[in-house]
Motif scaffolding. Structure first.
Motif, PDB file in Angstrom:
ATOM      1  N   SER A 155     -79.316  -1.800  71.367  1.00 36.80           N
ATOM      2  CA  SER A 155     -78.617  -1.598  70.101  1.00 36.80           C
ATOM      3  C   SER A 155     -78.857  -2.800  69.191  1.00 36.80           C
ATOM      4  O   SER A 155     -78.400  -3.908  69.478  1.00 36.80           O
ATOM      5  CB  SER A 155     -77.117  -1.419  70.352  1.00 36.80           C
ATOM      6  OG  SER A 155     -76.425  -1.102  69.163  1.00 36.80           O
ATOM      7  N   GLU A 156     -79.580  -2.569  68.086  1.00 39.51           N
ATOM      8  CA  GLU A 156     -79.890  -3.644  67.158  1.00 39.51           C
ATOM      9  C   GLU A 156     -78.686  -3.988  66.284  1.00 39.51           C
ATOM     10  O   GLU A 156     -77.691  -3.267  66.242  1.00 39.51           O
ATOM     11  CB  GLU A 156     -81.099  -3.262  66.299  1.00 39.51           C
ATOM     12  CG  GLU A 156     -82.384  -3.174  67.103  1.00 39.51           C
ATOM     13  CD  GLU A 156     -83.605  -2.864  66.261  1.00 39.51           C
ATOM     14  OE1 GLU A 156     -83.441  -2.346  65.136  1.00 39.51           O
ATOM     15  OE2 GLU A 156     -84.725  -3.119  66.738  1.00 39.51           O
ATOM     16  N   MET A 157     -78.814  -5.086  65.566  1.00 40.65           N
ATOM     17  CA  MET A 157     -77.684  -5.609  64.803  1.00 40.65           C
ATOM     18  C   MET A 157     -77.218  -4.666  63.693  1.00 40.65           C
ATOM     19  O   MET A 157     -76.044  -4.663  63.319  1.00 40.65           O
ATOM     20  CB  MET A 157     -78.069  -6.964  64.201  1.00 40.65           C
ATOM     21  CG  MET A 157     -76.901  -7.786  63.738  1.00 40.65           C
ATOM     22  SD  MET A 157     -75.869  -8.372  65.101  1.00 40.65           S
ATOM     23  CE  MET A 157     -76.934  -9.635  65.798  1.00 40.65           C
ATOM     24  N   ASP A 158     -78.128  -3.858  63.152  1.00 45.33           N
ATOM     25  CA  ASP A 158     -77.730  -2.955  62.062  1.00 45.33           C
ATOM     26  C   ASP A 158     -77.218  -1.615  62.568  1.00 45.33           C
ATOM     27  O   ASP A 158     -77.063  -0.667  61.808  1.00 45.33           O
ATOM     28  CB  ASP A 158     -78.884  -2.738  61.081  1.00 45.33           C
ATOM     29  CG  ASP A 158     -80.116  -2.124  61.726  1.00 45.33           C
ATOM     30  OD1 ASP A 158     -80.140  -1.960  62.959  1.00 45.33           O
ATOM     31  OD2 ASP A 158     -81.077  -1.807  60.992  1.00 45.33           O
ATOM     32  N   VAL A 159     -76.933  -1.539  63.872  1.00 45.09           N
ATOM     33  CA  VAL A 159     -76.300  -0.358  64.457  1.00 45.09           C
ATOM     34  C   VAL A 159     -74.806  -0.661  64.597  1.00 45.09           C
ATOM     35  O   VAL A 159     -74.408  -1.506  65.406  1.00 45.09           O
ATOM     36  CB  VAL A 159     -76.906  -0.003  65.824  1.00 45.09           C
ATOM     37  CG1 VAL A 159     -76.193   1.203  66.429  1.00 45.09           C
ATOM     38  CG2 VAL A 159     -78.400   0.271  65.683  1.00 45.09           C
ATOM     39  N   LEU A 160     -73.997   0.000  63.798  1.00 47.28           N
ATOM     40  CA  LEU A 160     -72.564  -0.278  63.743  1.00 47.28           C
ATOM     41  C   LEU A 160     -71.811   0.697  64.643  1.00 47.28           C
ATOM     42  O   LEU A 160     -71.787   1.902  64.384  1.00 47.28           O
ATOM     43  CB  LEU A 160     -72.065  -0.157  62.303  1.00 47.28           C
ATOM     44  CG  LEU A 160     -72.891  -0.877  61.229  1.00 47.28           C
ATOM     45  CD1 LEU A 160     -72.237  -0.702  59.860  1.00 47.28           C
ATOM     46  CD2 LEU A 160     -73.081  -2.351  61.572  1.00 47.28           C
ATOM     47  N   TRP A 161     -71.169   0.181  65.695  1.00 47.57           N
ATOM     48  CA  TRP A 161     -70.395   1.019  66.597  1.00 47.57           C
ATOM     49  C   TRP A 161     -69.029   1.265  65.969  1.00 47.57           C
ATOM     50  O   TRP A 161     -68.331   0.321  65.583  1.00 47.57           O
ATOM     51  CB  TRP A 161     -70.218   0.333  67.947  1.00 47.57           C
ATOM     52  CG  TRP A 161     -71.492   0.077  68.702  1.00 47.57           C
ATOM     53  CD1 TRP A 161     -72.774   0.160  68.235  1.00 47.57           C
ATOM     54  CD2 TRP A 161     -71.588  -0.345  70.063  1.00 47.57           C
ATOM     55  NE1 TRP A 161     -73.666  -0.177  69.219  1.00 47.57           N
ATOM     56  CE2 TRP A 161     -72.976  -0.483  70.352  1.00 47.57           C
ATOM     57  CE3 TRP A 161     -70.663  -0.611  71.054  1.00 47.57           C
ATOM     58  CZ2 TRP A 161     -73.424  -0.890  71.610  1.00 47.57           C
ATOM     59  CZ3 TRP A 161     -71.115  -1.021  72.307  1.00 47.57           C
ATOM     60  CH2 TRP A 161     -72.480  -1.144  72.585  1.00 47.57           C
ATOM     61  N   LEU A 162     -68.631   2.512  65.891  1.00 48.24           N
ATOM     62  CA  LEU A 162     -67.374   2.872  65.247  1.00 48.24           C
ATOM     63  C   LEU A 162     -66.296   3.146  66.290  1.00 48.24           C
ATOM     64  O   LEU A 162     -66.593   3.629  67.388  1.00 48.24           O
ATOM     65  CB  LEU A 162     -67.584   4.108  64.371  1.00 48.24           C
ATOM     66  CG  LEU A 162     -68.649   3.963  63.279  1.00 48.24           C
ATOM     67  CD1 LEU A 162     -68.879   5.288  62.579  1.00 48.24           C
ATOM     68  CD2 LEU A 162     -68.252   2.884  62.279  1.00 48.24           C
ATOM     69  N   PRO A 163     -65.049   2.844  65.977  1.00 47.98           N
ATOM     70  CA  PRO A 163     -63.967   3.152  66.918  1.00 47.98           C
ATOM     71  C   PRO A 163     -63.925   4.651  67.206  1.00 47.98           C
ATOM     72  O   PRO A 163     -63.883   5.468  66.291  1.00 47.98           O
ATOM     73  CB  PRO A 163     -62.711   2.696  66.167  1.00 47.98           C
ATOM     74  CG  PRO A 163     -63.195   1.705  65.161  1.00 47.98           C
ATOM     75  CD  PRO A 163     -64.561   2.172  64.749  1.00 47.98           C
ATOM     76  N   VAL A 278     -73.220   4.233  63.151  1.00 49.53           N
ATOM     77  CA  VAL A 278     -74.097   4.395  61.993  1.00 49.53           C
ATOM     78  C   VAL A 278     -75.216   3.376  62.134  1.00 49.53           C
ATOM     79  O   VAL A 278     -74.962   2.183  62.326  1.00 49.53           O
ATOM     80  CB  VAL A 278     -73.341   4.166  60.668  1.00 49.53           C
ATOM     81  CG1 VAL A 278     -74.317   3.882  59.536  1.00 49.53           C
ATOM     82  CG2 VAL A 278     -72.491   5.383  60.322  1.00 49.53           C
ATOM     83  N   HIS A 279     -76.440   3.857  62.100  1.00 45.86           N
ATOM     84  CA  HIS A 279     -77.600   2.963  62.104  1.00 45.86           C
ATOM     85  C   HIS A 279     -78.027   2.784  60.655  1.00 45.86           C
ATOM     86  O   HIS A 279     -78.573   3.690  60.043  1.00 45.86           O
ATOM     87  CB  HIS A 279     -78.731   3.565  62.940  1.00 45.86           C
ATOM     88  CG  HIS A 279     -79.883   2.633  63.140  1.00 45.86           C
ATOM     89  ND1 HIS A 279     -80.978   2.981  63.902  1.00 45.86           N
ATOM     90  CD2 HIS A 279     -80.121   1.374  62.690  1.00 45.86           C
ATOM     91  CE1 HIS A 279     -81.832   1.976  63.900  1.00 45.86           C
ATOM     92  NE2 HIS A 279     -81.338   0.998  63.170  1.00 45.86           N
TER      93      HIS A 279
END
Length: 329
Positions: A155-163, A278-279
């Motif tokens: 998972s790269e830095m611009d992949v935002l894990w959402l609750p 969201v990537h």
């Protein structure tokens, strides 16, 4: 040196490079311990100075996810290494790429300026330059972790894990060898977020990185740069056994749901309750006056990681057309 002798020499150099990189990563991965039946998931990332300031909040995001995991980062330069060390994150620092072709070719033994900088692409004023050996280390990190028995979530830095109450639960329960993110405008798998597991995936990535190191070293010996995102195409072609692609075995593939794992601005107008992440890639949908795509990515990534006390960036924000328009994204 005769052409055939030169090629043989370069291929031998590539084999040595591949073996040395694998051994160094395996040794470094010992810092996270060995996988067990109850704890065998390793979250991997590869960073350079552009995202170094975000490594601590990225690790906090990963730690908050509702499943057992270990974390490991490949830090490509001094800035990212110091940031990982300061944050207490297990990491590997690749040695400087000083590949010399002396003795293999009549060309100058040092890389040309174009090839040394070289994982790059220029498109309508948008210029990106990344370390020339970044794709190799990315392939190697996955292969080395798999060889030790880890299941890998890259998972790269611009992949935002959402609750989300069941974040990645379906993905982590899958039985396929490889689960990549879909690309809405191309059949090529997105290489910024994926899941890999098992012996088939380890054999595939081992073959893949050997072929990548061999082919790119031969190209770099000629002074050619490595094209941005060519590693994605290389992997995709090998997985589908395309003509002229390396034969790296059969890989069972499960492409991830686009509604749960959106990219290419596909999160705008989506249902927030469905999204697990969201990537933040825009795939050239924005006007390319200057670097509009990268400006938006940087803006949203930094808001997400650095401004949680001010509300940060929520799934509701990301899916709102009005909110994105207001930001110019």
């Amino acid at each position: 040196m005769e052409p055939n002798s030169s090629v043989s020499c370069l291929e031998a150099l590539a084999k040595t490079t591949t073996a040395e990189r694998h051994a160094s990563l395996v040794a470094s991965l010992a810092s996270v311990g060995a996988p067990s039946a109850a704890a065998n998931l390793l979250v991997l990332n590869i960073i350079d100075r552009h995202y170094a300031s975000l490594i601590a909040p990225w690790a906090a995001m990963v730690a908050a996810a509702p499943f057992v995991k270990s974390t490991f980062v490949v830090a490509m330069d001094v800035t990212s290494r110091e940031a990982a060390r300061a944050a207490g994150i297990a990491h590997f620092a690749p040695p400087r790429d000083n590949t010399s072709f002396l003795g293999c070719t009549s060309r100058n033994s040092s890389l040309s300026a174009a090839a040394a900088g070289s994982y790059k692409k220029t498109h309508r004023g948008d210029i990106r330059i990344l370390p020339s050996d970044l794709p190799s280390w990315k392939f190697h990190s996955v292969r080395s972790a798999l060889s030790l028995g880890w299941r890998v979530l890259f998972s790269e830095m611009d992949v935002l894990w959402l609750p989300h109450p069941t974040l990645f639960a379906e993905l982590l329960a899958s039985t396929e060898d490889y689960a990549p993110q879909r690309h809405p405008t191309s059949p090529v798998y997105n290489f910024g977020f994926f899941f890999a597991q098992g012996a088939n995936a380890e054999a595939f990535f081992g073959c893949l990185v050997r072929e990548w190191d061999r082919r790119t070293l031969l190209q770099r010996a000629l002074g050619h740069a490595v094209e941005l995102a060519s590693d994605q195409r290389f992997l995709y072609n090998a997985a589908r056994r395309a003509p002229n692609a390396p034969r790296c075995g059969v890989l069972s593939v499960r492409k991830l749901s686009y509604s749960r794992y959106p990219t290419c601005r596909g999160w705008v107008g989506s249902q927030p309750e469905l999204m697990h992440l969201v990537h933040l890639t825009y795939c050239r949908r924005l006007s390319m006056k200057g670097s509009a795509e990268d400006v938006c990515k940087k803006l949203l990534v930094e808001r997400f990681y650095l401004l949680p006390h001010q509300g940060g960036v929520s799934a509701q924000n990301l899916t709102s057309k009005a909110w994105n328009v207001q930001l110019g994204c």
